[in-house]
Structure formats: structure tokens, C-alpha cells
Scaffold this motif. Structure first.
Motif, short mmCIF file in Angstrom:
data_model
loop_
_atom_site.label_atom_id
_atom_site.label_comp_id
_atom_site.label_asym_id
_atom_site.label_seq_id
_atom_site.Cartn_x
_atom_site.Cartn_y
_atom_site.Cartn_z
N GLU A 170 0.82 -1.22 0.00
CA GLU A 170 0.00 0.00 0.00
C GLU A 170 0.85 1.26 0.00
OE1 GLU A 170 -3.20 0.60 -0.15
OE2 GLU A 170 -4.10 -1.38 0.06
N LYS A 171 1.86 1.27 0.87
CA LYS A 171 2.62 2.51 1.08
C LYS A 171 3.32 3.02 -0.17
CE LYS A 171 4.94 1.11 4.73
NZ LYS A 171 5.90 1.13 5.87
N GLN A 172 3.62 2.13 -1.11
CA GLN A 172 4.33 2.58 -2.30
C GLN A 172 3.49 3.49 -3.18
OE1 GLN A 172 3.01 -0.48 -2.00
NE2 GLN A 172 2.85 -1.58 -3.93
N LEU A 173 2.18 3.56 -2.89
CA LEU A 173 1.30 4.44 -3.66
C LEU A 173 1.25 5.86 -3.08
CD1 LEU A 173 -1.82 2.18 -4.39
CD2 LEU A 173 0.30 2.38 -5.67
N THR A 174 1.97 6.08 -1.97
CA THR A 174 1.92 7.38 -1.28
C THR A 174 2.25 8.54 -2.21
OG1 THR A 174 2.55 6.31 0.81
CG2 THR A 174 2.81 8.71 0.67
N HIS A 175 3.32 8.40 -2.94
CA HIS A 175 3.76 9.47 -3.85
C HIS A 175 3.71 8.98 -5.30
CE1 HIS A 175 5.15 11.55 -0.29
NE2 HIS A 175 5.98 10.56 0.01
N GLY A 176 3.01 9.71 -6.13
CA GLY A 176 3.00 9.41 -7.56
C GLY A 176 1.74 8.75 -8.08
N SER A 177 1.04 8.00 -7.26
CA SER A 177 -0.12 7.26 -7.77
C SER A 177 -1.21 8.19 -8.29
CB SER A 177 -0.70 6.35 -6.69
OG SER A 177 -1.14 7.09 -5.56
N LYS A 178 -1.41 9.33 -7.64
CA LYS A 178 -2.44 10.28 -8.08
C LYS A 178 -2.15 10.80 -9.49
CE LYS A 178 -3.88 11.89 -3.51
NZ LYS A 178 -3.97 13.07 -2.60
N LEU A 179 -0.87 10.93 -9.79
CA LEU A 179 -0.46 11.40 -11.12
C LEU A 179 -0.92 10.42 -12.19
CD1 LEU A 179 1.38 13.59 -12.55
CD2 LEU A 179 3.22 11.91 -12.37
N PHE A 180 -0.77 9.14 -11.91
CA PHE A 180 -1.14 8.12 -12.89
C PHE A 180 -2.65 7.88 -12.93
CE2 PHE A 180 3.17 6.82 -11.35
CZ PHE A 180 3.86 7.24 -12.48
N LEU A 181 -3.32 8.15 -11.81
CA LEU A 181 -4.77 7.95 -11.75
C LEU A 181 -5.56 9.13 -12.29
CD1 LEU A 181 -5.04 6.30 -8.21
CD2 LEU A 181 -5.47 5.17 -10.41
N ASP A 182 -4.88 10.24 -12.53
CA ASP A 182 -5.55 11.43 -13.05
C ASP A 182 -6.23 11.08 -14.38
OD1 ASP A 182 -5.69 13.89 -14.85
OD2 ASP A 182 -5.14 14.81 -12.94
N PRO A 183 -7.56 11.28 -14.47
CA PRO A 183 -8.29 10.92 -15.69
C PRO A 183 -7.73 11.54 -16.96
CG PRO A 183 -9.83 11.39 -13.92
CD PRO A 183 -8.46 11.79 -13.42
N SER A 184 -7.28 12.80 -16.86
CA SER A 184 -6.76 13.45 -18.07
C SER A 184 -5.47 12.80 -18.53
CB SER A 184 -6.53 14.95 -17.80
OG SER A 184 -5.55 15.14 -16.79
N ASN A 185 -4.62 12.37 -17.59
CA ASN A 185 -3.39 11.68 -17.97
C ASN A 185 -3.70 10.31 -18.58
OD1 ASN A 185 -1.61 13.71 -17.22
ND2 ASN A 185 -1.44 12.97 -15.12
N GLN A 186 -4.73 9.66 -18.04
CA GLN A 186 -5.10 8.36 -18.58
C GLN A 186 -5.62 8.47 -20.00
OE1 GLN A 186 -7.56 5.94 -16.04
NE2 GLN A 186 -6.52 6.62 -14.19
N VAL A 187 -6.30 9.57 -20.29
CA VAL A 187 -6.81 9.79 -21.64
C VAL A 187 -5.66 10.10 -22.61
CG1 VAL A 187 -8.25 11.27 -23.10
CG2 VAL A 187 -9.08 10.54 -20.87
N LYS A 188 -4.77 11.03 -22.19
CA LYS A 188 -3.68 11.47 -23.07
C LYS A 188 -2.55 10.45 -23.18
CE LYS A 188 -4.28 16.43 -22.11
NZ LYS A 188 -3.63 17.61 -21.51
N TYR A 189 -2.27 9.76 -22.05
CA TYR A 189 -1.11 8.87 -22.02
C TYR A 189 -1.48 7.51 -21.44
CZ TYR A 189 0.95 13.53 -22.39
OH TYR A 189 1.25 14.80 -22.78
N PRO A 190 -2.29 6.74 -22.14
CA PRO A 190 -2.65 5.41 -21.64
C PRO A 190 -1.41 4.53 -21.53
CG PRO A 190 -3.33 5.68 -23.93
CD PRO A 190 -2.90 7.02 -23.47
N ALA A 191 -1.22 3.95 -20.35
CA ALA A 191 -0.02 3.14 -20.13
C ALA A 191 -0.28 2.15 -19.01
CB ALA A 191 1.17 4.04 -19.78
N ILE A 192 0.58 1.15 -18.95
CA ILE A 192 0.58 0.22 -17.83
C ILE A 192 1.58 0.74 -16.82
CG2 ILE A 192 1.02 -2.15 -17.10
CD1 ILE A 192 0.44 -2.99 -20.02
N VAL A 193 1.14 0.96 -15.59
CA VAL A 193 2.02 1.51 -14.55
C VAL A 193 2.27 0.45 -13.48
CG1 VAL A 193 2.35 3.34 -12.85
CG2 VAL A 193 1.07 3.82 -14.96
#
Length: 258
Positions: A69-92
């Protein structure tokens, strides 16, 4: 009026689909008594048969453990941002390093101020780093990852792990973004001309001295590379907060292919 409502409804459904994407918990049995917890995020509306970019994200020392769980503390919100998912679909992939280990093989003396880090890569990496990289390779074998668009980034201990990962796998990743990390400069020539890098650090970092990123960038340039370097004035160790706000972070990363 009905047409407008229909279009609005379609928009909300589309946005909702992207906002529902979430990380999934997994574990990798890497060896005897070696199990690496990790979480993985797949693109929303992932298309069967299509290959996607992969981002391997390495957390800092404070997020080590086994709770997955703790590894999601920093950075996960960046990848979960809907706009980023639309523009940059990727496996994280966000793996979690055990509490008794470290991504990078580095000697640390915390009795000094600032802390002393001596980077000397041995023949073999720490198993958590090898395991994390193996997850990326397995996705390539499964033909869901685009082998020409594999990326790696990390902060603090993860920034150190990023440098070591590309030292050991200079042909694997298409680009790397180490944040407030450091590197064994003897290995820079292995990836200098093969790996686009964007290096980040705060000049007031009281945990990992900024000189480590400065020295890495200087060594890269001496080896013929042209890394991008961003140093944040007055910023302490949490320079990742600034990095996550960089408007061109993903556009830079995804512009690179093997």
C-alpha cells in the motif's frame, strides 16, 4: 435538446470510465523467501491485442514494507488522473521494496550531516530491483507491453534505483526520470548515449545531497549525452512534489521510443 443531453451523457460515461481505473494488487515470487509486492494499473478501456507503454515507478525508502500500500503514497495520483489516462494510456507498475532491503546497492552513513551515500554497484543487483525489472520484461513477453516504449522513474531511493536499473539494462528502457537520487558514475558510459534522461533535484535537499544529481549530469555530458536537468531553488528533499506538477513530464517521456 435531446441531442445535447445525449452528447453530455456520453461525455460523462466516457470520463467515468477513465476515473474508475485503479491499481490492482499483485505479488511476484522471485526466489526462495523473495516475494515482491506490487500494484499495477492498466489503461482504462484497454484494447485486446494492443500493446501499451509501461512505466516502472520506484518509491522512496519511507515507503518500504510488505503491506502493498505505502508505495502508492507518492506518484499514484499522477497516474490515476483521468486526463493523464486519456492522453497517455499506459501500464504503470509500482512495486514495494522490503523494509530490510534497498532498490540500489549503495553504502549509507547516516551519522554524517548530510548523509553520506557511496554508490558502488556489485556484480549483481539487490533482488528487489531485479524483481521489479523482471515484471517489465514479463509484460513484454506477454505481448501487452510495447518494448519500444518502456520507461522508468523513481524518487530518492527510487531515483537511485532508477540510475542503477538503467546501468544494468541500458537497452531496455526508452527514457528515465530519476528524482533526487544518485548513481555510480563508473557506469554512466553504458547508457549515456542510449538513454534520454530528465534528472530532478532540489538544491536545498537535506537528505540526499544535490551534488549526486549534479555529478551524474556532469558525467553524462562528459560521456557525450545531453540530459535534461531541472534543479529547484530552495526545495528540500520532497522535490517530487515539483516534478509531479511539471506540465511536460509525460509529453517528454512518451516522446521517446527505442
Amino acid at each position: 435538446m435531446k441531442k445535447i443531453l445525449f452528447l453530455l451523457c456520453g461525455l460523462f460515461i466516457s470520463l467515468g470510465a477513465f476515473s474508475q481505473a485503479k491499481f490492482e494488487k499483485r505479488e511476484l515470487a522471485f526466489g526462495p523467501d523473495q516475494t515482491l509486492p506490487y500494484q499495477i494499473l492498466y489503461p482504462s478501456n484497454m484494447e485486446k491485442g494492443k500493446k501499451y507503454p509501461v512505466i516502472l515507478f520506484l518509491h522512496g525508502a519511507g515507503e518500504r514494507g510488505s503491506d502493498n500500500e505505502k508505495q502508492l503514497t507518492h506518484g499514484s495520483k499522477l497516474f490515476l488522473d483521468p486526463s493523464n489516462q486519456v492522453k497517455y494510456p499506459a501500464i504503470v507498475i509500482m512495486p514495494q521494496c522490503p523494509a530490510n532491503s534497498y532498490w540500489s546497492t549503495v553504502k549509507i552513513d547516516r551519522n554524517t550531516k548530510p548523509t553520506t551515500f557511496v554508490f558502488e554497484y556489485p556484480k549483481d543487483p539487490n533482488w528487489p530491483l531485479a524483481a521489479a525489472v523482471s515484471i517489465v520484461k514479463s509484460l513484454v513477453k506477454e505481448k501487452v507491453a510495447d518494448k519500444k516504449r518502456l520507461y522508468i522513474m523513481g524518487l530518492s531511493m527510487g531515483g537511485m534505483g532508477t540510475f542503477e536499473a538503467i546501468s544494468r539494462n541500458p537497452k531496455l528502457f526508452a527514457a528515465a526520470a530519476p528524482i533526487c537520487g544518485g548513481a555510480d558514475l563508473h557506469f554512466v558510459k553504458k547508457y549515456a548515449k542510449k538513454m534520454p534522461l530528465w534528472v530532478f533535484h532540489g538544491d536545498a535537499d537535506a537528505v540526499v545531497p544535490v551534488r549526486h544529481s549534479r555529478e551524474a549530469v556532469a558525467a553524462l555530458k562528459e560521456a557525450g549525452a545531453n540530459p535534461t536537468y531541472t534543479e529547484y531553488p530552495g526545495v528540500n528533499h520532497n522535490s517530487w512534489d515539483n516534478v509531479f506538477k511539471e506540465p511536460n513530464l509525460f509529453s517528454w517521456m512518451f516522446s521517446h521510443k527505442k
